[in-house]
Design an enzyme around this catalytic site. Structure first.
Site, PDB file in Angstrom:
ATOM      1  CD1 TRP A   1      -1.608   7.470  -1.005  1.00  0.00           C
ATOM      2  CD2 TRP A   1      -1.615   9.347  -2.245  1.00  0.00           C
ATOM      3  NE1 TRP A   1      -2.871   8.014  -0.964  1.00  0.00           N
ATOM      4  CE2 TRP A   1      -2.902   9.162  -1.704  1.00  0.00           C
ATOM      5  CE3 TRP A   1      -1.371  10.456  -3.049  1.00  0.00           C
ATOM      6  CZ2 TRP A   1      -3.948  10.053  -1.956  1.00  0.00           C
ATOM      7  CZ3 TRP A   1      -2.411  11.340  -3.279  1.00  0.00           C
ATOM      8  CH2 TRP A   1      -3.687  11.131  -2.751  1.00  0.00           C
TER       9      TRP A   1
ATOM     10  CE1 TYR B   1      -3.812   2.282   0.451  1.00  0.00           C
ATOM     11  CE2 TYR B   1      -2.356   3.445   1.967  1.00  0.00           C
ATOM     12  CZ  TYR B   1      -3.506   3.405   1.198  1.00  0.00           C
ATOM     13  OH  TYR B   1      -4.330   4.507   1.166  1.00  0.00           O
TER      14      TYR B   1
HETATM   15  N1  LIG Z   1      -1.448  18.526   2.364  1.00  0.00           N
HETATM   16  C1  LIG Z   1      -1.879  17.257   2.354  1.00  0.00           C
HETATM   17  N2  LIG Z   1      -3.110  16.972   1.884  1.00  0.00           N
HETATM   18  C2  LIG Z   1      -3.550  15.684   1.867  1.00  0.00           C
HETATM   19  C3  LIG Z   1      -2.729  14.623   2.292  1.00  0.00           C
HETATM   20  C4  LIG Z   1      -1.433  14.951   2.809  1.00  0.00           C
HETATM   21  O1  LIG Z   1      -0.671  14.062   3.245  1.00  0.00           O
HETATM   22  N3  LIG Z   1      -1.050  16.269   2.809  1.00  0.00           N
HETATM   23  N4  LIG Z   1      -3.183  13.326   2.235  1.00  0.00           N
HETATM   24  C5  LIG Z   1      -4.273  13.036   1.314  1.00  0.00           C
HETATM   25  C6  LIG Z   1      -4.906  11.747   1.598  1.00  0.00           C
HETATM   26  S1  LIG Z   1      -4.085  10.323   1.196  1.00  0.00           S
HETATM   27  C7  LIG Z   1      -6.147  11.633   2.109  1.00  0.00           C
HETATM   28  S2  LIG Z   1      -6.870  10.087   2.304  1.00  0.00           S
HETATM   29  C8  LIG Z   1      -6.932  12.804   2.522  1.00  0.00           C
HETATM   30  C9  LIG Z   1      -7.537  12.589   3.913  1.00  0.00           C
HETATM   31  O2  LIG Z   1      -8.467  13.556   4.192  1.00  0.00           O
HETATM   32  P1  LIG Z   1      -9.158  13.598   5.637  1.00  0.00           P
HETATM   33  O3  LIG Z   1      -9.175  12.262   6.215  1.00  0.00           O
HETATM   34  O4  LIG Z   1     -10.465  14.281   5.497  1.00  0.00           O
HETATM   35  O5  LIG Z   1      -8.116  14.550   6.368  1.00  0.00           O
HETATM   36  P2  LIG Z   1      -7.767  14.870   7.875  1.00  0.00           P
HETATM   37  O6  LIG Z   1      -6.815  16.009   7.786  1.00  0.00           O
HETATM   38  O7  LIG Z   1      -7.360  13.663   8.612  1.00  0.00           O
HETATM   39  O8  LIG Z   1      -9.135  15.334   8.520  1.00  0.00           O
HETATM   40  C10 LIG Z   1      -9.867  16.472   8.114  1.00  0.00           C
HETATM   41  C11 LIG Z   1     -10.402  17.151   9.332  1.00  0.00           C
HETATM   42  O9  LIG Z   1     -11.388  16.346   9.984  1.00  0.00           O
HETATM   43  C12 LIG Z   1     -11.463  16.788  11.324  1.00  0.00           C
HETATM   44  N5  LIG Z   1     -11.809  15.699  12.210  1.00  0.00           N
HETATM   45  C13 LIG Z   1     -11.024  14.695  12.660  1.00  0.00           C
HETATM   46  N6  LIG Z   1     -11.720  13.877  13.488  1.00  0.00           N
HETATM   47  C14 LIG Z   1     -12.976  14.402  13.553  1.00  0.00           C
HETATM   48  C15 LIG Z   1     -14.169  14.010  14.234  1.00  0.00           C
HETATM   49  O10 LIG Z   1     -14.241  13.013  14.949  1.00  0.00           O
HETATM   50  N7  LIG Z   1     -15.266  14.783  14.025  1.00  0.00           N
HETATM   51  C16 LIG Z   1     -15.260  15.880  13.238  1.00  0.00           C
HETATM   52  N8  LIG Z   1     -16.399  16.554  13.068  1.00  0.00           N
HETATM   53  N9  LIG Z   1     -14.141  16.278  12.600  1.00  0.00           N
HETATM   54  C17 LIG Z   1     -13.022  15.541  12.746  1.00  0.00           C
HETATM   55  C18 LIG Z   1     -10.123  17.330  11.705  1.00  0.00           C
HETATM   56  O11 LIG Z   1     -10.288  18.611  12.226  1.00  0.00           O
HETATM   57  C19 LIG Z   1      -9.347  17.306  10.411  1.00  0.00           C
HETATM   58  O12 LIG Z   1      -8.574  18.456  10.224  1.00  0.00           O
HETATM   59  O13 LIG Z   1      -6.111  13.963   2.558  1.00  0.00           O
HETATM   60  C20 LIG Z   1      -5.339  14.112   1.354  1.00  0.00           C
HETATM   61  N10 LIG Z   1      -4.781  15.445   1.371  1.00  0.00           N
HETATM   62  N1  LIG Z   2      -2.430   8.227  12.286  1.00  0.00           N
HETATM   63  C1  LIG Z   2      -2.765   8.313  10.997  1.00  0.00           C
HETATM   64  N2  LIG Z   2      -2.145   7.529  10.113  1.00  0.00           N
HETATM   65  C2  LIG Z   2      -2.471   7.620   8.810  1.00  0.00           C
HETATM   66  C3  LIG Z   2      -3.451   8.545   8.362  1.00  0.00           C
HETATM   67  C4  LIG Z   2      -4.098   9.359   9.325  1.00  0.00           C
HETATM   68  O1  LIG Z   2      -4.972  10.177   9.012  1.00  0.00           O
HETATM   69  N3  LIG Z   2      -3.710   9.222  10.634  1.00  0.00           N
HETATM   70  N4  LIG Z   2      -3.755   8.620   7.033  1.00  0.00           N
HETATM   71  C5  LIG Z   2      -3.575   7.397   6.280  1.00  0.00           C
HETATM   72  C6  LIG Z   2      -3.734   7.620   4.856  1.00  0.00           C
HETATM   73  S1  LIG Z   2      -5.217   8.335   4.380  1.00  0.00           S
HETATM   74  C7  LIG Z   2      -2.827   7.239   3.931  1.00  0.00           C
HETATM   75  S2  LIG Z   2      -3.238   7.332   2.280  1.00  0.00           S
HETATM   76  C8  LIG Z   2      -1.534   6.694   4.309  1.00  0.00           C
HETATM   77  C9  LIG Z   2      -0.392   7.179   3.405  1.00  0.00           C
HETATM   78  O2  LIG Z   2       0.702   6.343   3.553  1.00  0.00           O
HETATM   79  P1  LIG Z   2       1.749   6.115   2.370  1.00  0.00           P
HETATM   80  O3  LIG Z   2       1.066   6.272   1.055  1.00  0.00           O
HETATM   81  O4  LIG Z   2       2.440   4.845   2.629  1.00  0.00           O
HETATM   82  O5  LIG Z   2       2.720   7.356   2.605  1.00  0.00           O
HETATM   83  P2  LIG Z   2       3.757   8.055   1.626  1.00  0.00           P
HETATM   84  O6  LIG Z   2       4.665   8.842   2.488  1.00  0.00           O
HETATM   85  O7  LIG Z   2       3.057   8.766   0.544  1.00  0.00           O
HETATM   86  O8  LIG Z   2       4.559   6.813   1.066  1.00  0.00           O
HETATM   87  C10 LIG Z   2       4.852   6.613  -0.277  1.00  0.00           C
HETATM   88  C11 LIG Z   2       6.312   6.181  -0.393  1.00  0.00           C
HETATM   89  O9  LIG Z   2       6.583   5.850  -1.755  1.00  0.00           O
HETATM   90  C12 LIG Z   2       7.875   6.330  -2.093  1.00  0.00           C
HETATM   91  N5  LIG Z   2       7.920   6.520  -3.556  1.00  0.00           N
HETATM   92  C13 LIG Z   2       7.560   7.606  -4.274  1.00  0.00           C
HETATM   93  N6  LIG Z   2       7.724   7.376  -5.582  1.00  0.00           N
HETATM   94  C14 LIG Z   2       8.206   6.133  -5.698  1.00  0.00           C
HETATM   95  C15 LIG Z   2       8.569   5.316  -6.816  1.00  0.00           C
HETATM   96  O10 LIG Z   2       8.465   5.696  -7.964  1.00  0.00           O
HETATM   97  N7  LIG Z   2       9.010   4.054  -6.546  1.00  0.00           N
HETATM   98  C16 LIG Z   2       9.143   3.584  -5.273  1.00  0.00           C
HETATM   99  N8  LIG Z   2       9.585   2.336  -5.121  1.00  0.00           N
HETATM  100  N9  LIG Z   2       8.808   4.344  -4.198  1.00  0.00           N
HETATM  101  C17 LIG Z   2       8.337   5.582  -4.418  1.00  0.00           C
HETATM  102  C18 LIG Z   2       8.008   7.620  -1.328  1.00  0.00           C
HETATM  103  O11 LIG Z   2       9.370   7.954  -1.163  1.00  0.00           O
HETATM  104  C19 LIG Z   2       7.277   7.288  -0.024  1.00  0.00           C
HETATM  105  O12 LIG Z   2       8.165   6.856   0.968  1.00  0.00           O
HETATM  106  O13 LIG Z   2      -1.251   7.033   5.667  1.00  0.00           O
HETATM  107  C20 LIG Z   2      -2.287   6.638   6.559  1.00  0.00           C
HETATM  108  N10 LIG Z   2      -1.845   6.797   7.922  1.00  0.00           N
HETATM  109 MO   LIG Z   3      -5.200   8.580   2.057  1.00  0.00          MO
END
Ligand SMILES: Nc1nc2c(c(=O)[nH]1)N[C@H]1C(S)=C(S)[C@@H](COP(=O)(O)OP(=O)(O)OC[C@H]3O[C@@H](n4cnc5c(=O)[nH]c(N)nc54)[C@H](O)[C@@H]3O)O[C@H]1N2
Ligand SMILES: Nc1nc2c(c(=O)[nH]1)N[C@H]1C(S)=C(S)[C@@H](COP(=O)(O)OP(=O)(O)OC[C@H]3O[C@@H](n4cnc5c(=O)[nH]c(N)nc54)[C@H](O)[C@@H]3O)O[C@H]1N2
Ligand SMILES: [Mo]
Length: 763
Positions: free
Chosen positions: A109, A107
């Protein structure tokens, strides 16, 4: 010449073979600050430059000293030796234990390009090898996806296209945001983007007179210009709030009986639960107030306001990343159904408008180039967030979405394009689980914590070091990502690495089909171009596309309204559910007889939240939100993320009252801890966060004081040391990171140096 990233298309500026700047794409109205981090990250000392093997493993063979994963140093070897080692390991495991013993869920990104999409590359390779144990669903949205499939028969409300912002601006009177609309999250979309439109969408809705309500523990998750009313609940109480809203609607006769009868199923039975007929507990606004700490009057007033005007509900994905995370999504669907506005312009609901860019954009569906991953002959799989359970308990039974399954016995873990030591919960438990397999192979571009816990690390080139095509279903631009610099060190693309392994295993032709990178790009583009032509879109031929740098797909002519056709004619446009309607009661789910996911939306208190007994010892609820300054762990070493650190640690936002009670001042280094572990962070005092709640973004690279040791203090601030590793329920088994209670204290000891970015190699 252009390139792309999950946070935007850009023009690489190269001087003397080095990337010196990433200039925003001219057509992007609101480019992301994250572009600024790319040059520093690409040339950072933390790059993996050569193949490297864990010392004990190199000296004593596979499986040697698994407890030294994380503490062992690495020895650099040449490509031939590295590929021979990995090919030999794959052969040994497949012969001895079968393909199911390889976990290749991998898993993560990775990067934006569609050909060098790491996860597609590893899947294709392992499929050619005879298959592997895979994972299903995501960390982003496991509970939400599984419940939406069952209740709506589609995941379109989650993945888009959703109702356009333009439709909301023109028709809605009120937008209610559960979890805010944090613009920091809309910097990102999977696959990259040429156009950030969320800010513009919000500004236009505001200018059109739409009112905003932010139901969220964090005030500034709604942009200041929205002037949103702030309701600050306890985290994890949203289901109760939604039930309280529905109770008010029913009590005051404000629910849309006609719509519920014609488009939904089971509302009567659900209403018996809401009114307390079935369990003696009426889910009144007063009841919801006791759980959420929102004033009961505010809940009643909000219900009346929603019913009196065209209302759009934004429910962010974060809410379902918690125990019983299925429930807030299901309850939101029930609330939207009770309001009866689904399928009307500007009304209804959408999940994740503040989670990703593009869900409320106005675009035409267009084909995208894809790299074929072939079929996986192995049937075993896990829900993605159950990885530690699987490694710790081979053979143990588990439930998932109505199925009774068992964890396979994994001997080899293969990761390419993801970072479980970033994304998984309860990292100390993961470290224990990670000692179980005999081999861990990782392709990485940087020395992440996952690379540092591998046996063999193969250096993957960055997107700037290879040709690719960038495209996302949530964006209108497809971009020629042209190689801008030579690979650093001896880095190779994942495609080249798998090609080399496949050759050694006699599977070369099956893997690459005789095509190189350039030929694959041509083939993938031409396939998409032909499908586009069938949909009356004329795209230039490959050479013209490559010269021009991008293809722009025109915006749709009119705003999109989710469920418009279903609303107009539910018989002709049945939903993909057993009833064809919105399943407020699901007989299928009821039939599974799961005690943690019943047949209709239900309030079930999580084990860990401000309302639980554990709060006496750990009185602060930790929200681990997405980072504004990077993508997950990616670019943590970049200039933007580094500038945000407090005393070199990840910032922790805390209410001034909570800080004062602990003698914590702005800028202090603090220890954040619970029974699962402890981390250091840097205190930032703000009244934007409600008392009792603290916020630490995900993504600071895990940096244990004693590497490899279970329970070591993390010096840098990775909050997944503190989060629980529990499935949301037997239905979705999603991650439940948001149910974390902690305590905070000023850190008094000698401040340890952050060493997460030093490569673990003896020179
Ligand atoms: N800059 C940046 N943007 C991203 C990402 C990143 O790594 N960096 N990651 C991307 C990815 S992979 C994903 S999946 C999305 C995730 O998107 P989300 O899961 O929606 O993102 P979060 O920032 O965890 O949460 C959004 C807001 O929900 C609120 N929240 C948390 N818990 C609760 C709760 O119990 N109740 C209520 N009402 N609100 C709550 C918090 O205030 C939080 O700031 O974001 C994407 N966007
Ligand atoms: N506590 C908590 N944990 C969370 C979340 C949260 O809200 N709270 N959010 C969750 C969510 S929504 C997500 S999506 C995950 C994200 O978790 P990940 O998607 O595992 O996080 P990334 O840091 O994007 O990891 C991608 C890795 O791929 C590597 N990479 C980039 N390009 C390439 C390539 O071309 N080849 C190879 N081999 N590697 C490459 C990057 O260097 C990086 O280390 O985290 C989750 N974890
Ligand atoms: Mo995500």
């Amino acid at each position: 010449m252009l390139s792309s990233s999950h946070w935007g298309i850009f023009r690489p500026i190269v001087r003397d073979g080095r990337l010196v700047a990433a200039e925003p794409f001219a057509a992007d109205p609101d480019p992301s600050q994250l572009l600024q981090s790319i040059p520093s990250a690409i040339h950072h000392k933390s790059r993996v430059l050569r193949p490297a093997v864990r010392k004990s493993w190199l000296e004593s063979g596979p499986g040697a000293h698994p407890e030294r994963r994380g503490s062992d140093r690495y020895v650099e070897v040449d490509w031939d030796q590295a590929l021979d080692l990995v090919a030999g390991e794959l052969k040994r495991v497949v012969t001895g234990f079968g393909n199911q013993a390889i976990y290749g869920g991998s898993y993560g990104w990775a990067s934006a390009g569609r050909f060098h999409h790491a996860k597609s590359q590893v899947r294709r390779f392992l499929n050619v090898l005879g298959g592997f144990t895979d994972s299903v669903d995501t960390y982003s949205n496991a509970a939400g996806t599984v419940i939406a499939r069952r209740i709506l028969g589609t995941i379109q409300a989650i993945d888009g296209p959703g109702t356009s912002w333009s439709s909301i601006a023109a028709n809605a009177g009120l937008v209610v945001m559960f979890g805010g609309m944090p613009l920091r999250n809309t910097q990102i979309t999977v696959g990259g983007l040429g156009e950030h439109t969320s800010r513009d969408g919000l500004e236009k809705a505001k200018a059109a007179g739409v009112a905003f309500v932010n139901v969220c523990p964090i005030r500034d998750d709604a942009a200041a210009f929205l002037d949103a009313e702030w309701l600050a609940p306890r985290p994890g109480s949203d289901t109760a709030i939604m039930l309280g809203l529905i109770h008010t609607l029913i009590s005051e006769g404000l629910h849309d009986r006609e719509f519920l009868a014609s488009h939904a199923t089971g509302f009567e039975r659900f209403a018996d639960y809401v009114m307390g007929v079935t369990d003696g507990v009426p889910k009144t606004a007063q009841w919801a107030s006791g759980l959420s700490e929102l004033p009961a009057e505010a809940i009643c007033a909000l219900a009346r306001r929603m019913a009196a005007t065209r209302t759009f509900l934004v429910v962010n994905w974060s809410l379902q990343r918690s125990e019983h995370g299925e429930q807030p999504f299901w309850a939101a669907i029930a609330l939207a159904a009770a309001l009866g506005q689904l399928g009307l312009p500007g009304g209804g609901l959408g999940f994740g408008y503040g989670s990703l860019e593009g869900l409320g954009g106005q675009r035409r569906a267009a084909p995208r180039p894809t790299f074929p991953t072939l079929r996986n002959p192995v049937e075993a799989f896990i829900p993605v967030a159950r990885i530690a359970d699987m490694l710790l308990s081979p053979g143990a039974p588990f439930q998932y979405d109505g199925r009774d399954l068992a964890y396979p016995d994994i001997r080899l873990v293969y990761w390419c394009g993801g970072n479980p030591f970033h994304h998984h919960q309860d990292l100390n438990r993961l470290i224990a689980a990670w000692r179980r397999p005999e081999a861990v192979i990782v392709h990485e571009t940087w020395w992440t914590a996952t690379a540092r816990h591998a046996d063999v690390v193969l250096p993957a080139s960055s997107p700037l070091e290879r040709d690719d095509i960038g495209a996302s279903s949530l964006d209108r631009f497809m971009v020629a990502m042209r190689k801008a610099i030579e690979p650093l060190g001896e880095a190779r693309s994942d495609f080249a690495i798998f090609g080399g392994l496949a050759e050694r295993l006699g599977l070369g032709a099956a893997f690459h089909e005789g095509r190189g990178e350039g030929e694959w790009l041509r083939l993938m583009y031409q396939g998409a171009r032909e499908r586009a032509a069938q949909a009356d879109m004329q795209w230039p031929d490959f050479d013209a596309f490559w010269d021009q740098g991008f293809v722009e797909i025109p915006a749709a002519e009119k705003p999109y309204v989710l469920f418009e056709a279903f609303r107009k004619d539910p018989a002709l446009h049945r939903l993909g559910t057993p009833s064809g309607h919105i399943e407020i009661v699901s007989e299928a789910i009821a039939g599974f007889a799961y005690e943690d996911c019943l047949g209709h939306p239900t309030w079930m208190a999580p084990r860990e939240w401000l309302g639980s007994p554990l709060a006496a010892r750990f009185p602060l609820h930790l929200l681990t939100t997405q980072p504004a300054t990077r993508l997950h762990g990616q670019m943590d070493m970049g200039t933007v993320s580094q500038a945000s650190k407090v005393a070199g640690r990840e910032p922790m936002r805390i209410n001034p009252a909570d800080a004062a009670a602990r003698g914590v001042g702005d800028g202090d280094i603090v220890r954040v801890f619970n029974d699962r572990g402890a981390i250091l962070a840097g205190a930032v005092l703000t009244d934007s966060i409600r008392p009792g709640v603290i916020q630490i973004a995900t993504g600071a690279w895990y940096d244990p004081e004693t590497p490899g040791e279970i329970g070591s203090l993390d010096k840098h601030g990775n909050p997944n040391v503190l989060t629980p590793d529990r499935g949301t329920s037997k239905l979705a088994q999603g991650p439940s990171a948001q149910n974390t209670l902690v305590e905070v204290a000023r850190f008094e000891g000698a401040v340890p140096r952050v060493s997460a970015f030093d490569p673990p190699i003896d020179s």
